[in-house]
Design a protein around this motif. Structure first.
Motif, PDB file in Angstrom:
ATOM      1  N   VAL A 188       0.825  -1.209   0.000  1.00  0.00           N
ATOM      2  CA  VAL A 188       0.000   0.000   0.000  1.00  0.00           C
ATOM      3  C   VAL A 188       0.861   1.262   0.000  1.00  0.00           C
ATOM      4  N   ASP A 189       1.862   1.312   0.897  1.00  0.00           N
ATOM      5  CA  ASP A 189       2.625   2.561   1.051  1.00  0.00           C
ATOM      6  C   ASP A 189       4.012   2.548   0.410  1.00  0.00           C
ATOM      7  N   GLY A 190       4.456   1.399  -0.083  1.00  0.00           N
ATOM      8  CA  GLY A 190       5.751   1.324  -0.769  1.00  0.00           C
ATOM      9  C   GLY A 190       6.964   1.329   0.145  1.00  0.00           C
ATOM     10  N   ARG A 191       6.743   1.301   1.452  1.00  0.00           N
ATOM     11  CA  ARG A 191       7.879   1.312   2.379  1.00  0.00           C
ATOM     12  C   ARG A 191       8.552  -0.054   2.413  1.00  0.00           C
ATOM     13  N   PRO A 192       9.877  -0.072   2.623  1.00  0.00           N
ATOM     14  CA  PRO A 192      10.596  -1.348   2.700  1.00  0.00           C
ATOM     15  C   PRO A 192      10.273  -2.111   3.978  1.00  0.00           C
ATOM     16  N   ILE A 193      10.631  -3.388   3.964  1.00  0.00           N
ATOM     17  CA  ILE A 193      10.477  -4.256   5.121  1.00  0.00           C
ATOM     18  C   ILE A 193      11.870  -4.669   5.571  1.00  0.00           C
ATOM     19  N   VAL A 194      12.137  -4.532   6.862  1.00  0.00           N
ATOM     20  CA  VAL A 194      13.400  -4.984   7.431  1.00  0.00           C
ATOM     21  C   VAL A 194      13.116  -6.181   8.329  1.00  0.00           C
ATOM     22  N   PHE A 195      13.779  -7.290   8.034  1.00  0.00           N
ATOM     23  CA  PHE A 195      13.707  -8.478   8.863  1.00  0.00           C
ATOM     24  C   PHE A 195      14.904  -8.419   9.813  1.00  0.00           C
ATOM     25  N   TRP A 196      14.664  -8.539  11.104  1.00  0.00           N
ATOM     26  CA  TRP A 196      15.707  -8.385  12.112  1.00  0.00           C
ATOM     27  C   TRP A 196      15.465  -9.381  13.238  1.00  0.00           C
ATOM     28  N   ARG A 197      16.404  -9.416  14.176  1.00  0.00           N
ATOM     29  CA  ARG A 197      16.235 -10.192  15.401  1.00  0.00           C
ATOM     30  C   ARG A 197      16.973  -9.475  16.527  1.00  0.00           C
ATOM     31  N   PRO A 198      16.466  -9.578  17.758  1.00  0.00           N
ATOM     32  CA  PRO A 198      17.128  -8.952  18.898  1.00  0.00           C
ATOM     33  C   PRO A 198      18.526  -9.533  19.107  1.00  0.00           C
ATOM     34  N   GLY A 199      19.439  -8.673  19.515  1.00  0.00           N
ATOM     35  CA  GLY A 199      20.807  -9.100  19.782  1.00  0.00           C
ATOM     36  C   GLY A 199      21.715  -9.034  18.571  1.00  0.00           C
ATOM     37  N   CYS A 200      21.169  -8.777  17.401  1.00  0.00           N
ATOM     38  CA  CYS A 200      21.969  -8.698  16.173  1.00  0.00           C
ATOM     39  C   CYS A 200      22.645  -7.323  16.103  1.00  0.00           C
ATOM     40  N   ASP A 247      19.628 -18.361   0.894  1.00  0.00           N
ATOM     41  CA  ASP A 247      20.081 -19.748   0.710  1.00  0.00           C
ATOM     42  C   ASP A 247      19.932 -20.597   1.968  1.00  0.00           C
ATOM     43  N   GLY A 248      18.825 -20.419   2.683  1.00  0.00           N
ATOM     44  CA  GLY A 248      18.557 -21.224   3.865  1.00  0.00           C
ATOM     45  C   GLY A 248      19.091 -20.656   5.160  1.00  0.00           C
ATOM     46  N   ASN A 249      19.807 -19.554   5.115  1.00  0.00           N
ATOM     47  CA  ASN A 249      20.376 -18.937   6.318  1.00  0.00           C
ATOM     48  C   ASN A 249      19.462 -17.823   6.828  1.00  0.00           C
ATOM     49  N   GLU A 250      19.457 -17.625   8.122  1.00  0.00           N
ATOM     50  CA  GLU A 250      18.675 -16.536   8.716  1.00  0.00           C
ATOM     51  C   GLU A 250      19.571 -15.314   8.913  1.00  0.00           C
ATOM     52  N   THR A 251      20.105 -14.800   7.834  1.00  0.00           N
ATOM     53  CA  THR A 251      21.001 -13.651   7.881  1.00  0.00           C
ATOM     54  C   THR A 251      20.175 -12.370   7.957  1.00  0.00           C
ATOM     55  N   VAL A 252      20.413 -11.617   9.019  1.00  0.00           N
ATOM     56  CA  VAL A 252      19.715 -10.349   9.204  1.00  0.00           C
ATOM     57  C   VAL A 252      20.732  -9.249   9.452  1.00  0.00           C
ATOM     58  N   PRO A 253      20.414  -8.015   9.165  1.00  0.00           N
ATOM     59  CA  PRO A 253      19.146  -7.558   8.629  1.00  0.00           C
ATOM     60  C   PRO A 253      19.021  -7.881   7.139  1.00  0.00           C
ATOM     61  N   THR A 254      17.838  -8.280   6.768  1.00  0.00           N
ATOM     62  CA  THR A 254      17.497  -8.461   5.359  1.00  0.00           C
ATOM     63  C   THR A 254      16.404  -7.454   5.054  1.00  0.00           C
ATOM     64  N   LEU A 255      16.665  -6.607   4.092  1.00  0.00           N
ATOM     65  CA  LEU A 255      15.743  -5.548   3.704  1.00  0.00           C
ATOM     66  C   LEU A 255      15.087  -5.947   2.392  1.00  0.00           C
ATOM     67  N   VAL A 256      13.778  -5.815   2.316  1.00  0.00           N
ATOM     68  CA  VAL A 256      13.058  -6.115   1.084  1.00  0.00           C
ATOM     69  C   VAL A 256      12.423  -4.828   0.581  1.00  0.00           C
ATOM     70  N   ILE A 257      12.873  -4.412  -0.613  1.00  0.00           N
ATOM     71  CA  ILE A 257      12.326  -3.222  -1.268  1.00  0.00           C
ATOM     72  C   ILE A 257      11.776  -3.662  -2.615  1.00  0.00           C
ATOM     73  N   ALA A 258      10.515  -3.382  -2.837  1.00  0.00           N
ATOM     74  CA  ALA A 258       9.851  -3.718  -4.101  1.00  0.00           C
ATOM     75  C   ALA A 258      10.046  -5.187  -4.462  1.00  0.00           C
TER      76      ALA A 258
END
Length: 145
Positions: free
Chosen positions: A65-77, A114-125
């Motif tokens: 709706v708003d075009g803002r990116p999504i950041v996937f994160w986890r505490p302690g990173c 590739d199967g890893n939970e590497t953060v931060p992963t940012l998804v834009i468009a």
């Protein structure tokens, strides 16, 4: 949810133990300084410094709706913390998904890495960017006119 608080709580307990030892050894000033340092580190590694996390489905809906990116994160990173601090007030213009609280979010991150939970992963468009430079992210949030 509890896993996110393990590291901060260990820091608080450790700081309290060290401060107690220093006070009993007759050094209250060092005890106070070290306790404050441990409390600061606990605050920085806690989920409190991040904007409120939402689920991946809600983040994807809002992003569409708003075009803002999504950041996937986890505490302690530390890389997530670096991104959050360097974004400053601009961090509120991003949808934050805590992968420890949202298994579907963790699955999105694994599929992009590739199967890893590497953060931060940012998804834009719809395109993932792993551990992006904070300045680049800020440019994506506020493109030059």
């Amino acid at each position: 949810m509890m896993r996110a608080w393990v590291s901060p709580m260990l820091l608080v307990v450790s700081g309290s133990v060290v401060a107690t030892e220093l006070i009993s050894g007759g050094n209250p000033i060092a005890a106070t300084v070290l306790l404050l340092l441990f409390l600061l580190l606990a605050g920085l590694t806690s989920p409190l410094i991040f904007p409120r996390s939402i689920g991946v489905l809600e983040a994807q809906r809002r992003s569409a709706v708003d075009g803002r990116p999504i950041v996937f994160w986890r505490p302690g990173c530390t890389y997530c913390l670096r991104l959050r601090i360097r974004l400053g007030r601009s961090a509120r213009h991003v949808h934050w998904v805590d992968i420890w609280r949202d298994p579907a979010g963790a699955a999105v991150v694994r599929s992009a890495n590739d199967g890893n939970e590497t953060v931060p992963t940012l998804v834009i468009a719809g395109r993932p960017h792993v551990n992006p430079d904070p300045e680049w992210v800020r440019e994506q949030l506020c493109p030059p006119v």
